[in-house]
Design an enzyme around this catalytic site. Structure first.
Site, PDB file in Angstrom:
ATOM      1  N   TYR A 144      -0.308  -1.725  -8.734  1.00 11.29           N
ATOM      2  CA  TYR A 144      -0.858  -2.858  -7.994  1.00 11.29           C
ATOM      3  C   TYR A 144      -0.097  -4.083  -8.464  1.00 11.29           C
ATOM      4  CZ  TYR A 144      -4.794   0.288  -6.844  1.00 11.29           C
ATOM      5  OH  TYR A 144      -5.572   1.329  -6.408  1.00 11.29           O
ATOM      6  N   LYS A 204     -15.964  -7.261  10.284  1.00 16.21           N
ATOM      7  CA  LYS A 204     -15.359  -8.565  10.565  1.00 16.21           C
ATOM      8  C   LYS A 204     -14.274  -8.503  11.638  1.00 16.21           C
ATOM      9  CE  LYS A 204     -14.056  -9.313   6.353  1.00 16.21           C
ATOM     10  NZ  LYS A 204     -13.474  -9.970   5.160  1.00 16.21           N
ATOM     11  N   LEU A 233     -14.899   0.970   2.340  1.00 13.52           N
ATOM     12  CA  LEU A 233     -14.995   0.109   3.520  1.00 13.52           C
ATOM     13  C   LEU A 233     -13.842   0.337   4.494  1.00 13.52           C
ATOM     14  CD1 LEU A 233     -16.187  -3.253   1.894  1.00 13.52           C
ATOM     15  CD2 LEU A 233     -17.552  -1.513   3.064  1.00 13.52           C
ATOM     16  N   ALA A 234     -13.129   1.455   4.318  1.00 16.94           N
ATOM     17  CA  ALA A 234     -12.042   1.830   5.241  1.00 16.94           C
ATOM     18  C   ALA A 234     -11.053   0.673   5.422  1.00 16.94           C
ATOM     19  CB  ALA A 234     -12.605   2.291   6.585  1.00 16.94           C
ATOM     20  N   GLY A 246     -11.425  -2.373   4.815  1.00 13.41           N
ATOM     21  CA  GLY A 246     -12.065  -3.557   5.355  1.00 13.41           C
ATOM     22  C   GLY A 246     -12.606  -3.401   6.761  1.00 13.41           C
ATOM     23  N   LEU A 253     -14.838  -1.436   7.901  1.00 15.76           N
ATOM     24  CA  LEU A 253     -16.283  -1.265   7.923  1.00 15.76           C
ATOM     25  C   LEU A 253     -17.037  -2.509   7.452  1.00 15.76           C
ATOM     26  CD1 LEU A 253     -16.537   2.438   6.748  1.00 15.76           C
ATOM     27  CD2 LEU A 253     -17.377   1.526   8.914  1.00 15.76           C
TER      28      LEU A 253
END
Length: 300
Positions: free
Chosen positions: A57, A220, A212-213, A215, A217
């Protein structure tokens, strides 16, 4: 906050963990130390005690942010990974699953995290050949004996649900592995077929990654959303993204209770499965920390 035991390790982890893939700037936002400090401080205030990061990362960048932000090491269960080396945007990587490469990564991770030990040191999406290396098994055991590693885990690849991919689970005890990460969310439930039953039978700890896949899920985004050029999601298959976001809209209309935040609902949905010890969503700001942390108390 709620807590669950992480398999046979006996460690009590908050059911909401802090994923930190976002800290190295590939999700449409660059971070500085002050922002990370606030996120980690806020997470701690809500009782979150688990942080998941990785060597790639950024070039140990996420780990460095975390190491600088943590005030009391004993308050946290820290998991990081090995096997990849970051070389630029969009996770350009080389792979280092040999002992020499892993030893270098381990020492750099310890230095970046400003710690003497890592609670969970995880293979980072290895192939079966990457994993089945007895020389590496012996090296990791040695580092456990030295106290630099407390537990060994595997962050399984997203497709780790076939008989061939179960090879890593079936050989886990020989490699002193006692926990797994696996993609699991309301869009991708494949882990329920083979991985979860195996882990439950053999008491392996399970972390749900990408809960949250990426984002989606959170609720937004719409199928018409165009992600920025500095957001990894702009490089993903557009048709797949549209298909997922249409399904998210269906979920919002048919499964998410009224007046319930969709991100909280999606995390609580994962935690309904008792095999899951914790979910590890990314959190870009303190508002997202608060939303995600409160999912621990949401009863569906």
């Amino acid at each position: 906050m709620q807590y669950r035991k992480l398999g046979k390790t006996g460690l009590e982890t908050s059911v909401i963990g802090l994923g930190t893939d976002q800290f190295y700037g590939e999700w449409g936002q660059n971070f500085n130390q002050s922002e990370v400090d606030k996120i980690i401080e806020k997470a701690h205030s809500f009782g979150i005690n688990f942080i998941d990061t990785a060597e790639c990362y950024g070039d140990h960048l996420s780990e460095s942010f975390i190491g600088n932000a943590i005030k009391n090491r004993d308050d946290w269960i820290i998991a990081t990974k090995f096997g990849h080396k970051y070389h630029g945007f969009q996770k350009q990587r080389t792979y280092h699953f040999d002992v020499k490469g892993i030893e270098e990564q381990l020492e750099n991770s310890l230095k970046a995290l400003k710690t003497d030990y890592i609670d969970f040191y995880q293979y980072h999406s290895p192939t079966n050949d990457d994993f089945f290396n007895k020389e590496v098994w012996e090296f990791l055991k040695q580092k456990k004996d030295e106290g630099k590693i407390h537990h060994i885990g595997i962050a399984l690849v997203a497709s780790a649900v076939t008989d061939g991919d179960l090879f890593q689970l079936e050989n886990a005890e020989s490699a002193n592995v006692d926990m797994f990460q696996i993609v699991y969310n309301r869009i991708n439930k494949l882990a329920e077929e083979k991985v979860f039953p195996f882990c439950e039978k053999h008491n392996f700890g399970v972390l749900a990654r990408i809960p949250l896949a990426r984002g989606h899920l959170s609720g937004k985004y719409s199928p018409e959303t165009n992600f920025a050029s500095n957001d990894r999601r702009s490089f993903e298959n557009k048709d797949d993204t549209i298909r997922q976001l249409k399904f998210v809209q269906h979920l919002k209309d048919n499964e998410v209770p009224q007046n319930v935040n969709m991100a909280q609902w999606a995390l609580a949905w994962c935690l309904k499965n008792p095999v899951v010890s914790a979910v590890i969503p990314g959190m870009k700001n303190i508002e997202q920390v608060e939303i995600n942390a409160k999912a621990a108390d949401l009863e569906l």
